[in-house]
Design an enzyme around this catalytic site. Structure first.
Site: not given
Length: 291
Positions: A137, A150
């Site tokens: 990500s 996260y």
């Protein structure tokens, strides 16, 4: 060249779209998801209709991973490409996540990757060639408020991928990381919230900011026509179709304004990595990627 590809997390937007596009490109594809029933039944039926073979696999369970990999290899008569895509997110004030909350996410995003790699690598090493693609990500490169837990899991994934890149190169196994920005998918709505609500109440008005922030962010993403999960699937297909040894190590997929900044970050890290590897006499371990 047509490939035999395993895609984990096939029930999600990135995974399902990648499965479909890869199959449409003529590749053999086995997709995995924890269950083919319940909430996954509709997407499972769609994938099957597109020629994707599905295998139930829970990346948090070692036996399930071992069984799933064996089934995938038997089904396709081999395996040469792995899209390591299964993952879950979390959104909330960091202090309010219990260790169990964090462990639940890391069990999928980090330990799940390690379980899968240990299951597939003996096969890939034996045949002397393979491709691993990891879903990371853009916030595996930079940390933003409320998404730090996260981000931490994706930072860890990036490190694992760096290590595997070097250690597997001598076996002819190339490694790639795809770094999507935020996309308006069901992933955003399925993020794990903190379970310590008592601790959360101590933050007063700030306790509502994570939900407000993510809702605003999704609305912003939805306003960008190109910021759609199909673009991530296309990036996966492009990587798979790129000749062996010519793939970039990192690919950023974003149309919201992050792409250039993250790519500049990656270029700087790449140069640092090459300098360190050269100084230690192991720069030959970086030769399977074009960069």
């Amino acid at each position: 060249m047509k490939h035999k590809i395993l895609v984990t997390g096939a029930s999600g937007a990135f995974g399902s779209l990648a499965c479909i596009q890869l199959a449409e490109n003529g590749h053999q594809v086995v997709g995995t998801m924890r269950s083919l029933k319940g909430k996954n039944e509709s997407i499972a039926n769609e994938l099957k209709s597109k020629g994707v073979v599905l295998v139930e696999m829970d990346v948090t369970q070692e036996e399930s991973v071992e069984t799933g990999i064996k089934s995938a290899i038997e089904t396709m008569g081999g395996l040469d490409t792995v899209f390591n895509n299964a993952g879950i997110g979390a959104n909330g004030i960091l202090e309010c996540f219990t260790p169990d909350d964090i462990q639940r996410m890391f069990d999928v995003n980090v330990f799940g990757v390690q379980r899968l790699m240990r299951a597939v690598l003996p096969h890939l090493r034996q045949q002397g060639k393979g491709t691993i693609i990891h879903t990371s990500s853009c916030i595996g490169r930079v940390t933003t408020p409320f998404l730090a837990s996260y981000s931490a899991s994706k930072y860890a994934l990036e490190s694992l991928a760096e290590g595997y890149r070097a250690e597997l190169s001598g076996f002819g196994i190339e490694s790639c990381i795809v770094e999507p920005g935020g996309f308006p998918t069901g992933f955003m709505g399925g993020m794990i919230p903190p379970s310590d609500t008592e601790r959360m109440n101590q933050y007063g008005e700030m306790a509502s900011l994570p939900e407000t922030s993510i809702n605003g962010y999704v609305a912003y993403l939805e306003s960008i026509p190109e910021q759609r999960p199909e673009r991530v699937a296309e990036a996966i297909v492009n990587l798979v179709n790129t000749p062996f040894g010519e793939k970039p190590f990192r690919t950023v997929v974003d149309f919201s304004g992050l792409k250039e900044t993250i790519e500049n970050y990656n270029k700087a890290l790449n140069e640092t990595t090459k300098t360190i590897y050269t100084a230690n006499g192991v720069d030959n371990l970086l030769t399977l990627n074009k960069d």
